[in-house]
Design an enzyme around this catalytic site. Sequence first.
Site, PDB file in Angstrom:
ATOM      1  N   ARG A  77       0.829  -1.200   0.000  1.00 45.88           N
ATOM      2  CA  ARG A  77       0.000   0.000   0.000  1.00 45.88           C
ATOM      3  C   ARG A  77       0.860   1.245   0.000  1.00 45.88           C
ATOM      4  O   ARG A  77       1.813   1.360   0.750  1.00 45.88           O
ATOM      5  CB  ARG A  77      -0.882   0.013   1.242  1.00 45.88           C
ATOM      6  CG  ARG A  77      -1.535   1.354   1.445  1.00 45.88           C
ATOM      7  CD  ARG A  77      -2.901   1.245   1.979  1.00 45.88           C
ATOM      8  NE  ARG A  77      -3.454   2.563   2.201  1.00 45.88           N
ATOM      9  CZ  ARG A  77      -4.472   2.791   3.003  1.00 45.88           C
ATOM     10  NH1 ARG A  77      -5.024   1.777   3.636  1.00 45.88           N
ATOM     11  NH2 ARG A  77      -4.940   3.989   3.138  1.00 45.88           N
TER      12      ARG A  77
ATOM     13  N   ARG B 237      -7.392   1.137  -3.317  1.00 45.61           N
ATOM     14  CA  ARG B 237      -6.296   0.728  -2.442  1.00 45.61           C
ATOM     15  C   ARG B 237      -6.113  -0.784  -2.418  1.00 45.61           C
ATOM     16  O   ARG B 237      -7.052  -1.556  -2.559  1.00 45.61           O
ATOM     17  CB  ARG B 237      -6.487   1.265  -1.034  1.00 45.61           C
ATOM     18  CG  ARG B 237      -7.686   0.775  -0.256  1.00 45.61           C
ATOM     19  CD  ARG B 237      -8.930   1.655  -0.350  1.00 45.61           C
ATOM     20  NE  ARG B 237      -8.741   3.076  -0.457  1.00 45.61           N
ATOM     21  CZ  ARG B 237      -8.503   3.883   0.583  1.00 45.61           C
ATOM     22  NH1 ARG B 237      -8.381   3.407   1.782  1.00 45.61           N
ATOM     23  NH2 ARG B 237      -8.399   5.167   0.391  1.00 45.61           N
TER      24      ARG B 237
ATOM     25  N   ASP C 151      -6.747  -2.083   3.071  1.00 45.30           N
ATOM     26  CA  ASP C 151      -7.159  -1.137   4.106  1.00 45.30           C
ATOM     27  C   ASP C 151      -7.542  -1.961   5.327  1.00 45.30           C
ATOM     28  O   ASP C 151      -8.389  -2.854   5.225  1.00 45.30           O
ATOM     29  CB  ASP C 151      -8.405  -0.421   3.574  1.00 45.30           C
ATOM     30  CG  ASP C 151      -8.553   0.976   4.090  1.00 45.30           C
ATOM     31  OD1 ASP C 151      -7.681   1.429   4.841  1.00 45.30           O
ATOM     32  OD2 ASP C 151      -9.555   1.606   3.727  1.00 45.30           O
TER      33      ASP C 151
ATOM     34  N   ASP D 226      -8.878  -1.260   9.087  1.00 46.92           N
ATOM     35  CA  ASP D 226      -9.360  -0.207   9.979  1.00 46.92           C
ATOM     36  C   ASP D 226      -9.784  -0.782  11.324  1.00 46.92           C
ATOM     37  O   ASP D 226     -10.516  -1.779  11.368  1.00 46.92           O
ATOM     38  CB  ASP D 226     -10.600   0.491   9.381  1.00 46.92           C
ATOM     39  CG  ASP D 226     -10.275   1.308   8.141  1.00 46.92           C
ATOM     40  OD1 ASP D 226      -9.144   1.839   8.063  1.00 46.92           O
ATOM     41  OD2 ASP D 226     -11.148   1.414   7.263  1.00 46.92           O
TER      42      ASP D 226
HETATM   43  N1  ROI Z   1     -15.913   1.358  -0.709  1.00 44.65           N
HETATM   44  C1  ROI Z   1     -16.136   0.061  -0.435  1.00 44.65           C
HETATM   45  N2  ROI Z   1     -17.185  -0.548  -1.009  1.00 44.65           N
HETATM   46  N3  ROI Z   1     -15.344  -0.654   0.402  1.00 44.65           N
HETATM   47  C2  ROI Z   1     -14.278  -0.084   1.008  1.00 44.65           C
HETATM   48  O1  ROI Z   1     -13.565  -0.769   1.776  1.00 44.65           O
HETATM   49  C3  ROI Z   1     -14.007   1.274   0.764  1.00 44.65           C
HETATM   50  N4  ROI Z   1     -12.959   1.919   1.350  1.00 44.65           N
HETATM   51  C4  ROI Z   1     -12.717   3.203   1.146  1.00 44.65           C
HETATM   52  C5  ROI Z   1     -13.597   4.063   0.283  1.00 44.65           C
HETATM   53  C6  ROI Z   1     -12.741   4.745  -0.772  1.00 44.65           C
HETATM   54  C7  ROI Z   1     -14.268   5.092   1.161  1.00 44.65           C
HETATM   55  N5  ROI Z   1     -14.631   3.296  -0.386  1.00 44.65           N
HETATM   56  C8  ROI Z   1     -14.863   1.985  -0.117  1.00 44.65           C
HETATM   57  O2  ROI Z   1     -11.696   3.766   1.762  1.00 44.65           O
END
Ligand code: ROI
Length: 161
Positions: free
Chosen positions: A83, A93, A96, A98
Amino acid sequence: MITAYIGLGSNLSDPVMQIHQAITAVQDIDDSNVTCVSSIYFSRPMGPQDQPDYINAVLAMETNLSALALLDSLQAIENKAGRVRKDNRWGARILDLDILLFGNEVINSQRLIVPHYGLKQREFVLLPLAEIAHDLILPDGDKVLSLSQNIDKNGLNVYSN
Ligand code: ROI
């Protein structure tokens, strides 16, 4: 031990493989145990639509780490997956990870905001979270199950191939 919930997302470089590898990597974090992993979901991008669809999942873990030490471990996994942190807050990305919830804690520090600020607006977080934690109540008293039942699914589906 604190129970933390982690949201996983990817829409680049073989997202299903990225999510499986990330789950394995989280299982290897010290002083922690992954206790439950949701189904793997397919979701439409939130934010700019000119990016690939996403793969999302949520996992539960028990940890003795502090929230910031857990964040360090998760960011190390994101970095290892390749990343690049650039100016693409709403863009595609590779991976991610979180921290959605950290026990019942409310954290508002420069590096970390918990509960995750997007939790209640994101179907790709609420539905997997409700799948593995039916009775979960957020620090503000809201029930994850009712939030998940009242949100537009926006095409969210369990992924199968
Ligand atoms: N949209 C979806 N469907 N899933 C995600 O994990 C995700 N993550 C993000 C943004 C760009 C907001 N959109 C996303 O960071």
